[in-house]
Design an enzyme around this catalytic site. Structure first.
Site, PDB file in Angstrom:
ATOM      1  CG  ASP A   1      -1.522   1.264   1.421  1.00  0.00           C
ATOM      2  OD1 ASP A   1      -2.386   1.804   0.889  1.00  0.00           O
ATOM      3  OD2 ASP A   1      -1.528   1.561   2.152  1.00  0.00           O
ATOM      4  CG  LEU A   2       1.354   5.969  -1.503  1.00  0.00           C
ATOM      5  CD1 LEU A   2       3.319   5.495  -1.907  1.00  0.00           C
ATOM      6  CD2 LEU A   2       1.060   6.597  -2.599  1.00  0.00           C
ATOM      7  CG  ASP A   3      -1.595   7.698   0.781  1.00  0.00           C
ATOM      8  OD1 ASP A   3      -0.459   8.375   1.366  1.00  0.00           O
ATOM      9  OD2 ASP A   3      -2.880   7.222  -0.286  1.00  0.00           O
TER      10      ASP A   3
ATOM     11  CB  THR B   1       0.824  10.625   2.702  1.00  0.00           C
ATOM     12  OG1 THR B   1       0.510   9.182   2.033  1.00  0.00           O
ATOM     13  CG2 THR B   1       1.824  11.540   1.374  1.00  0.00           C
TER      14      THR B   1
ATOM     15  CE  LYS C   1      -4.357   6.821   9.420  1.00  0.00           C
ATOM     16  NZ  LYS C   1      -3.170   6.391  10.307  1.00  0.00           N
TER      17      LYS C   1
ATOM     18  CB  SER D   1      -2.117   2.761  -3.571  1.00  0.00           C
ATOM     19  OG  SER D   1      -2.795   4.403  -3.230  1.00  0.00           O
ATOM     20  CB  ALA D   2      -7.521   3.926  -1.987  1.00  0.00           C
TER      21      ALA D   2
ATOM     22  CE  LYS E   1      -5.545  -0.447  -0.982  1.00  0.00           C
ATOM     23  NZ  LYS E   1      -4.658   0.244  -0.507  1.00  0.00           N
TER      24      LYS E   1
ATOM     25  CD  GLU F   1      -3.940  -1.607   3.146  1.00  0.00           C
ATOM     26  OE1 GLU F   1      -4.142  -0.185   3.486  1.00  0.00           O
ATOM     27  OE2 GLU F   1      -4.038  -1.242   1.759  1.00  0.00           O
ATOM     28  CG  ASP F   2      -2.139   1.993   6.922  1.00  0.00           C
ATOM     29  OD1 ASP F   2      -2.190   2.379   5.205  1.00  0.00           O
ATOM     30  OD2 ASP F   2      -2.352   3.858   7.037  1.00  0.00           O
TER      31      ASP F   2
HETATM   32  C1  BG6 Z   1      -5.721   5.753   0.375  1.00  0.00           C
HETATM   33  C2  BG6 Z   1      -5.633   6.959   1.567  1.00  0.00           C
HETATM   34  O1  BG6 Z   1      -4.701   5.015   0.367  1.00  0.00           O
HETATM   35  O2  BG6 Z   1      -6.267   6.678  -0.958  1.00  0.00           O
HETATM   36  C3  BG6 Z   1      -7.019   7.615   1.927  1.00  0.00           C
HETATM   37  O3  BG6 Z   1      -5.770   6.256   2.385  1.00  0.00           O
HETATM   38  C4  BG6 Z   1      -7.602   8.078   0.913  1.00  0.00           C
HETATM   39  O4  BG6 Z   1      -7.078   7.963   2.570  1.00  0.00           O
HETATM   40  C5  BG6 Z   1      -7.622   7.630  -0.561  1.00  0.00           C
HETATM   41  O5  BG6 Z   1      -8.643   9.389   0.687  1.00  0.00           O
HETATM   42  C6  BG6 Z   1      -8.180   7.975  -1.964  1.00  0.00           C
HETATM   43  O6  BG6 Z   1      -6.850   9.195  -2.342  1.00  0.00           O
HETATM   44  P1  BG6 Z   1      -6.469  10.315  -3.081  1.00  0.00           P
HETATM   45  O7  BG6 Z   1      -4.893  11.188  -3.281  1.00  0.00           O
HETATM   46  O8  BG6 Z   1      -6.926   9.905  -4.673  1.00  0.00           O
HETATM   47  O9  BG6 Z   1      -7.160  11.182  -2.925  1.00  0.00           O
HETATM   48 MG    MG Z   2      -2.286   2.808   3.603  1.00  0.00          MG
END
Ligand code: BG6
Ligand code: MG
Length: 221
Positions: free
Chosen positions: A8-10, A16, A44, A113-114, A144, A168-169
């Site tokens: 996962d990224l964030d 972030t 998250k 990542s989302a 997710k 994943e977090d």
């Molecule tokens: C996820 C974050 O990685 O991405 C969420 O944990 C965030 O908090 C989601 O809402 C979507 O991100 P973005 O950058 O497309 O608004």
């Molecule tokens: Mg995350």
């Protein structure tokens, strides 16, 4: 048997979550209500669209689809202004060490990542070249905890889903990995990520021995 690792990224690779929080809080305040760090936990791993709906529920605000789209653009513009300043100092501890270990062992690496901002963030912090496949919010239709993002990442790596390991977090992310029949490694609090196969506070807690054992263990399957 070929193995793959999906990150996962964030909150896993970069810190972030604080910028997402600040951008959503600014919007909440403008709409006339408070938005706490604790409430931000619910955001998250959750898609931007779903976050928008949750925020409005929290503030008891009703809005048209058009208005919601405008606010999402506003929030994202604020978020982009924060990440504009990002550099490699925002990579979470021992992430590069883990990426080097995987490269040294020729384990393919994917992002799952989302976020729709994933690629520019990886570019900014200088980690894009480590990834053999990127799947982000632009590539999936189901967020997710649906396993789509991780199944697509496994497919792009050419690795069986059951041979993939996910870092994943977020609770939604652990659920997605489990639903994809992948091993899930939670990065964060034990109480929050209890559904994960293994849980570590951060990558500094994960030893090379553990990773070696994991790969060895997996290879015996
Ligand atoms: C996820 C974050 O990685 O991405 C969420 O944990 C965030 O908090 C989601 O809402 C979507 O991100 P973005 O950058 O497309 O608004
Ligand atoms: Mg995350």
């Amino acid at each position: 048997m070929k193995k793959g690792i999906i990150f996962d990224l964030d909150g896993v690779i970069v810190d972030t979550a604080k910028y997402h929080y600040l951008a959503w809080r600014k919007l909440a305040n403008r709409l006339g209500f408070e938005f706490s760090q604790k409430q931000n936990e619910l955001f998250k791993g959750v898609s931007r669209k779903r976050c928008m709906d949750i925020l409005l529920e929290m503030g008891n605000v009703t809005a048209t689809q058009e208005q919601k789209e405008a606010w999402m653009i506003e929030k994202n513009d604020d978020y982009l202004a924060f990440i504009e300043e990002m550099d490699d100092s925002e990579i979470l501890p021992d992430v590069p060490k883990m990426l080097h270990f995987l490269k040294d062992n020729t384990i393919p690496i994917a992002l799952g990542s989302a976020s729709k901002n994933a690629k520019p963030i990886l570019e900014k912090v200088g980690l894009l070249s480590y990834f053999d496949a990127i799947v982000d919010g632009n590539n999936v239709t189901k967020a997710k905890p649906d396993p789509e993002v991780f199944l697509l990442a496994a497919e792009k790596l050419g690795v069986e889903a059951t041979n993939c390991i996910v870092f994943e977090d977020a609770v939604a992310g652990i659920e997605a990995a489990n639903a994809a029949n992948m091993m899930s490694i939670g990065i964060g609090e034990k109480e929050v990520l209890s559904e994960a196969t293994f849980i570590f506070k951060d990558f500094t807690e994960i030893s090379i021995n553990f990773m070696n054992d994991l790969i060895q263990l997996e290879k015996k399957d």
